[in-house]
Structure formats: C-alpha cells, structure tokens
Design a protein around this motif. Structure first.
Motif, mmCIF file in Angstrom:
data_model
loop_
_atom_site.group_PDB
_atom_site.id
_atom_site.type_symbol
_atom_site.label_atom_id
_atom_site.label_comp_id
_atom_site.label_asym_id
_atom_site.label_seq_id
_atom_site.Cartn_x
_atom_site.Cartn_y
_atom_site.Cartn_z
ATOM 1 N N TRP A 347 112.385 77.326 -6.410
ATOM 2 C CA TRP A 347 110.994 77.516 -6.020
ATOM 3 C C TRP A 347 110.383 78.757 -6.656
ATOM 4 N N ALA A 348 111.173 79.761 -6.934
ATOM 5 C CA ALA A 348 110.661 80.964 -7.586
ATOM 6 C C ALA A 348 110.175 80.654 -8.996
ATOM 7 N N ARG A 349 110.695 79.571 -9.581
ATOM 8 C CA ARG A 349 110.282 79.164 -10.925
ATOM 9 C C ARG A 349 109.144 78.143 -10.881
ATOM 10 N N ARG A 350 109.308 77.091 -10.072
ATOM 11 C CA ARG A 350 108.391 75.961 -10.153
ATOM 12 C C ARG A 350 107.423 75.862 -8.977
ATOM 13 N N GLY A 351 107.565 76.726 -7.975
ATOM 14 C CA GLY A 351 106.792 76.589 -6.761
ATOM 15 C C GLY A 351 107.530 75.699 -5.769
ATOM 16 N N PRO A 352 107.010 75.594 -4.523
ATOM 17 C CA PRO A 352 107.722 74.878 -3.459
ATOM 18 C C PRO A 352 107.599 73.362 -3.591
ATOM 19 N N THR A 353 108.290 72.801 -4.555
ATOM 20 C CA THR A 353 108.268 71.361 -4.770
ATOM 21 C C THR A 353 109.694 70.835 -4.894
ATOM 22 N N GLY A 354 109.868 69.559 -4.625
ATOM 23 C CA GLY A 354 111.177 68.947 -4.766
ATOM 24 C C GLY A 354 112.038 69.123 -3.527
#
Length: 439
Positions: A347-354
């Motif tokens: 999440w630190a890279r892509r945001g809170p997804t997946g």
C-alpha cells in the motif's frame, strides 16, 4: 553479503523478505523494522477479529521470520528513533512497507464533531491497537451511520451488529466486546455515493450479513438497476449484486423479526455532519450516476446519527526526507523505486488497493527491481555493515529492541490471558508488551 532493511512488518514486508530469501539465499541479511513491539501489521490490527481464517496467513510470515537471515526489529520508530538517512549508512537497500495507516479525511462541515471516527481509528479500537485502545466511542445511541461501500464498511457494520455469543472464537479485545454487546444500536445506515453496480464489497463479506443473529440487511428495490444489466458485470461483482437483490426480496418477510436493521442507502452523498459538540445527524444529498461518477441532484435529507464511522480509504504516513505524493496519499515512486537504494512496496507503493495476497507478487517484483539495481551499480558501494552497524547505533541510543523471540513470549502471554474460546487477549499498551517479553 547484501543487507536490506524493510520498514513495516505486515504482509508486504514479509512477502518482500520471503522474495529476497528465495533469490539470494544465504547471501542476504534482512532486518524488518516496526514501531510496535509486535509484528504483522494489518493482519493483527486491520483484519476483522471474527475473520480468524484470514489472520492465519501470519503462520507463513512466521516461517520467514524464524530463519537465520531474517530478523524482526520491533519497538523502533523510523523517523524518530532512527532516520532513513542513518539506515542508508548501514543497508544496501531500504524498503518502505509501512502500509496506509491513516484515514482519508471526510471533507465536509462537522467532520470534527465528537463520536465521528475514521475506520482506521474505529477498527484499531476493537482490534486493540495501542494508538486507539483508549478511543472509547459512545455506543449508547440508537442509530449509527457508516460511510463507504467497501469491505471495511461491512466489517464495521458486522462488528456493530453481533451478539456476544457471535464473537466466540474471535480475538476482539475485551474492552470493545463489553461496549459493543451493551450497545442499544438498532439501526445502521450504510451510505454510498453511487449505486449497487459500483460497490467494492465482495460476495463472501456481503453474505455474512445474512448470518447475523439479531440484524437483517435491507435494500430498497427501487435502488437496484434492471436485472438484465447485471450481465455486464465481472463475476465477483455480479455475485455481490445478487446478494443485494436477495436483501431487497426478503426485506418485507423479515421486517421486525430482528432487533437491528442494516439499511443500504445508495445514491447518497454526505454533505455535512450536524450536532452540538457531538454528531446528531448526517445531512445527505441524493445523487445520480453519470458516466460512472456521482453527481448531486440538489435534493437533501437528514439521517439521525449518534455515531458516524467513515470508511472511505486510507493514506500512507509520510516520513521526513522521503518524497511523498500528497494527492495519492502514498510515497512518490516509479514502480516501487523512490530514490536510488530507497524503495516502497504494498500500500505504501500503490495505495490501499488489492487483497492481502496482492502483496506477494508486489514484494517479489520489487526484489527483482532491487536485484537489477544492484547489478547495474545504482546502489553504490557494497560491503555495508548492515545489522552490525545498526545494533551499535541502537546500543548507543539505548533503544529497547524487541526480537521475534521476544514476540513469541508476548504471544504466549496473550494466549494465556485469553477468555474462553478466544485465541488471545491482546495487550493494548506498549508497556504491557515490553513487560511480557521480559517475563
């Protein structure tokens, strides 16, 4: 020897450590840092306490943690106890796996009223996070409003709805269990700006609402699109919408049979929270969906509310000296690379997804990127001191490091303190955790 520091001991951190082990074997040393004395991050403090099967993934992380070349370094706050620049002196690569622990703000008037909480706070409260253990939400009112149409909103609704017996086997902390089971809440409204075809709720989590002993989910038939339109949906969303249709179909049959009504309010955007010191109502504007986006219609109404929980997303916490993307709420990065030798993952890279599992390919992909940078010489000189250098710094500063072996002592004490049927009673204060490791 390669030396890697991973900041954050949740799923993204441990999957990254696992990937580094698989690639470099004995030729890597990995230190996994966490500001808390306990590992697993989202698994311990984010996953709902009644979803123990999901929490079981921590057994996989434990296998990685117990290997000789991986070390848990708990009770160390990066940016406070030690800086990123200092870690860069000791480690060839630093990976930020800090997740997204902060709530995205509901930017409407009244969002600072009492008894209004973001989901990180509220979930942290019933999951025993030391930062939120003293939150003490007032659950003495009759109506709660939950804002958001994702699985976190469903978690909050389900936890608010359960009887004490339904928490058997969960690891909800005692202070939350007592408050929740004494609550007279009889109406929970779930607000969503768009319609049934735009929800982010998964079928399993929606289906759980039908299993609640004292609560029934309710959907207005008028809010549902023509059933033929469901055919264009991807299979998971189609199943979720089928649940909503079943909620609408059975609404009259079960109305009044259960104490708590869970009302789905679609096409509804909160525009203000109202109250004198503490929330008393939510002002809502009716919306319509145009080309996938919600637009206000000008029609407004009010929902009484003694408690509001916003479940509208999360943001990563910035770290001094690390480029940050304010708009996206995550570290500024190019496919995981922030700066030479500094990376982010999960999440630190892509945001809170997946999902939790999404972090595994993310971690493995990032390790391949680090390996490529090492091969190309981007990471500068080799032969850094790694944990030896950090340990000297920690000793000089008097840091009380918690190792994974210490954590196992903490875990054993939590197991021993558990109420009947529960896997553990979590310590909710850092001082308790530190004391338990020394016993």
């Amino acid at each position: 020897m390669r030396h890697i520091a991973i900041i954050g001991s949740g799923p993204a951190g441990y999957y990254t450590a696992e990937a580094a082990q698989k690639l470099w074997g004995d030729d890597v040393r990995i230190d996994i840092f966490d500001r808390l004395p306990v590992p697993y991050g989202l698994i311990r403090f984010g996953v709902a306490p009644d979803h123990q099967s999901i929490k079981g993934v921590s057994r996989r992380y434990e296998k990685t943690a117990l290997t000789d070349n991986v070390r848990f370094v708990g009770n160390v706050a990066i940016g406070e106890d030690v800086t990123i620049a200092e870690l860069q002196q000791f480690y060839d690569a630093i990976v930020l796996a800090t997740g997204a622990p902060r709530d995205r703000e509901l930017a409407v008037p009244g969002n600072d009223l009492g008894n209004v909480y973001g989901s990180a706070e509220f979930v942290g409260w019933y999951n025993g996070h030391p930062q939120f253990a003293d939150l003490a939400p007032d659950l003495s009112g009759r109506t709660a409003v939950v804002i958001g149409m994702g699985n976190v909103a469903l978690d909050v609704v389900r936890i608010l709805s359960k009887t004490r017996d339904e928490f058997a086997g969960s690891d909800i902390v005692n202070h939350a269990l007592d408050a929740l089971t004494a609550s007279p809440i009889e109406r929970i409204v779930i607000l969503g700006r768009r319609g049934p075809h735009q929800i982010s709720m998964t079928p399993k989590e929606l289906g759980e609402l039908m299993e609640l002993e004292q609560a029934s989910p309710q959907v207005e038939t008028a809010d549902l699109p023509d059933e033929a339109e469901d055919a264009i949906l991807e299979p998971g969303l189609r199943k979720s919408v089928a649940h909503l249709r079943s909620f609408a179909a059975i609404r009259r049959a079960i109305h009044g049979e259960k104490r708590i009504a869970i009302e789905f309010d679609f096409f509804a955007s909160p525009v203000a929270l109202l109250g004198d010191g503490r929330v008393e109502a939510v002002e809502v504007e009716r919306t319509e969906v145009v080309k996938g986006r919600a637009q206000g219609t000008g029609e407004t109404y009010r929902i009484p509310a003694s408690l509001v929980v916003t479940c509208i997303g999360y943001r990563t916490a910035p770290i001094e000296g690390v480029p940050f993307d304010e708009r996206m709420g995550r570290f500024a990065n190019d496919e995981g690379r922030i700066l030479d030798g500094l990376y982010c993952v999960g999440w630190a890279r892509r945001g809170p997804t997946g999902t939790i599992g999404t972090n595994r390919p993310d971690g493995f992909g990032l390790v391949e990127l680090i390996a490529a940078d090492m091969e190309s010489g981007k990471l500068g000189r080799q032969g850094k001191r790694g944990r030896e250098g950090f340990d000297k710094l920690a000793a000089d500063r008097g840091l009380d490091i918690v190792t994974f072996q210490d954590w196992k002592k903490i875990e054993e004490a939590e197991h021993s303190a558990a109420r009947e049927g529960s896997p553990r009673e979590k310590f909710i204060a850092i001082e308790q955790m530190i004391a338990a490791k020394g016993s």
